[in-house]
Design an enzyme around this catalytic site. Structure first.
Site, short mmCIF file in Angstrom:
data_model
loop_
_atom_site.label_atom_id
_atom_site.label_comp_id
_atom_site.label_asym_id
_atom_site.label_seq_id
_atom_site.Cartn_x
_atom_site.Cartn_y
_atom_site.Cartn_z
N PRO A 41 0.80 -1.23 0.00
CA PRO A 41 0.00 0.00 0.00
C PRO A 41 0.83 1.28 0.00
CG PRO A 41 0.07 -0.94 2.20
CD PRO A 41 0.84 -1.88 1.32
N CYS A 42 1.47 1.58 -1.12
CA CYS A 42 2.22 2.84 -1.19
C CYS A 42 1.27 4.03 -1.14
CB CYS A 42 3.11 2.87 -2.43
SG CYS A 42 2.22 2.64 -3.96
#
Lengths: 255, 188
Positions: A160-161
């Site tokens: 989850p950047c």
């Protein structure tokens, strides 16, 4: 005929390999990039895999862009992920946590791998600044490099950047545009406008005046603090000076 | 991000053959196909040889140590494999004289489209010209000028000194020039 013209005509005989030959070669050698299409939190995703695990993830509407950016060459769509990956991938997309899903990052540098593995520990609905990742991997000076490693994240959404914000707390940019980043965060229950307004007011941390613990504002422990008991801080130093200790869940001391 | 330098590709090949292989195919497939097509003069044969080249290369890369993969001159090495396959095929065709070499490069491209026809005509001309060269001259000219291989890579591919290859190319080009001049005289 001049020799330049002769060699020019010979060079012009260079042609391109016929369509389909690439695919046949990659299939014959078992090296084509295989992917399956799955429902993600805000739209459909192409999820790439090999024998070791998940290797990539692309929002379907950015498929061509993704394939070009990550130099994947030939790709083959399959109906379903292999059984060892299918259930875990679906769960990871539903819960926003990787858990036991094998992700193969072996083509990346050690630094990129460290950044991505740390990013994967950020719980859904929470955000951390770039500097927090840099500090957590023991490279506090490498904030910009963290940003660039995240921009090249081959497994967005699953890793989850989108949960990494600018150092001032603003939601910031995203490889597929800031709107998608906001939409992904909203789908996880984080209000991007609230995060932006705290950042606008220069608030980096919030604490509770009953526990004297300070957190990243999106930490789920901080979210439980009643508004009347919430204290705002502009820096970790500010919080410590006022006798607050860092939260052990979101570990703001790292930033 | 989308571009890969040869150095970078080699590093990837050392680290992980399967990860790097699609990029290896992407980088060399057009050159291999163009060259093999000119050496065999047949599209299906060229496709088969290029596919077999990559399949053999993939198997060999898995057997090689990382150090050997690091020292490999990939382009010249792929051509060693491809030229072997071209030679095998030439030998097989000779044994079975029914399979005369075809001008199928031109035939399969021939359609009603005038643009394609023009290309096809040029193709036949060049097939004939190249066929009239001695084998080693044709190979040298095709590798150097159609494929664009460096003399160093050609030397790897053919296991012959660069100087010899330079004179093969030189003689091949000279012969082609004479051929083309004769065509002009005959036409006039």
């Amino acid at each position: 005929m001049t020799s330049e013209r002769l060699t020019r005509e010979l060079t012009a005989l260079r042609t391109t390999a016929p369509d389909g030959l690439r695919g046949r070669i990659l299939e014959a050698t078992g090296t084509a990039c295989r992917f399956a299409v799955l429902d993600g939190p805000i739209g459909r995703l192409a999820v790439f895999f090999n024998d070791r695990g998940i290797t990539g993830c692309a929002p379907l509407e950015h498929f061509d862009e993704y394939v070009a950016a990550h130099d994947l060459g030939h790709t083959i769509e399959v109906d379903e992920l292999p059984r060892a990956l299918a259930g875990r991938t679906r769960r990871a997309l539903e819960t926003g946590r990787l858990k036991d899903l094998p992700v193969d990052l072996s083509g990346l540098s050690d630094f990129q791998q460290d950044v991505l593995r740390t990013t994967a520990t950020i719980p859904p609905g929470e955000i951390r600044p770039y500097g927090w990742i840099a500090a957590a991997i023991g490279r506090p000076g490498a904030v910009r490099a963290v940003g660039s490693a995240l921009n090249k994240n081959p497994v967005p959404v699953l890793i989850p950047c989108h949960r990494v914000s600018k150092s001032d707390g603003h939601v910031g940019n995203y490889a597929y545009g800031p709107q998608m980043k906001r939409a992904l965060l909203s789908a996880e229950g984080l209000d991007p406008d609230a995060a932006e307004s705290l950042a606008d007011r220069n608030v980096r941390y919030t604490g509770s005046d009953t526990t004297h613990i300070y957190c990243h504002p999106s930490c789920h422990a901080a979210q439980r603090t009643k508004v009347s008991h919430t204290v705002e801080f502009k820096s970790a130093g500010d919080a410590r000076k006022r006798g607050y200790r860092p939260c052990k869940l979101c570990r703001p001391a790292a930033a | 991000m989308a571009t890969t330098t040869p150095g970078h590709l080699q590093e990837r090949l050392v680290a992980d053959v399967d990860e790097a292989f699609p990029a290896v195919v992407e980088r060399y497939i057009d050159g291999l196909y163009s060259g093999v097509l000119r050496l065999t003069n047949e599209r299906t044969a060229a496709e088969d040889i290029v596919q077999e080249t990559f399949v053999r290369a993939h198997g060999a890369l898995h057997r090689y140590t990382p150090q050997r993969r690091n020292e490999l001159r990939v382009s010249g090495w792929l051509w060693t494999i491809a030229l072997n396959l071209c030679r095998n095929r030439a030998r097989d065709v000779k044994r079975r004289p029914k399979n005369v070499p075809l001008d199928s490069v031109a035939e399969s491209a021939a359609t009603d489209d005038p643009a394609t026809e023009a290309i096809a005509a040029v193709d036949t001309t060049w097939s004939k010209r190249l066929r009239s060269l001695a084998d080693h001259e044709r190979t040298a000219v095709v590798l150097r000028h159609v494929v664009g291989l460096s003399y160093r890579d050609m030397s790897t591919a053919l296991d012959r000194p660069e100087g010899t290859l330079k004179s093969d190319v030189h003689r091949g080009l000279k012969r082609l020039r004479i051929l083309i001049e004769d065509e002009g005289t005959n036409a006039a």
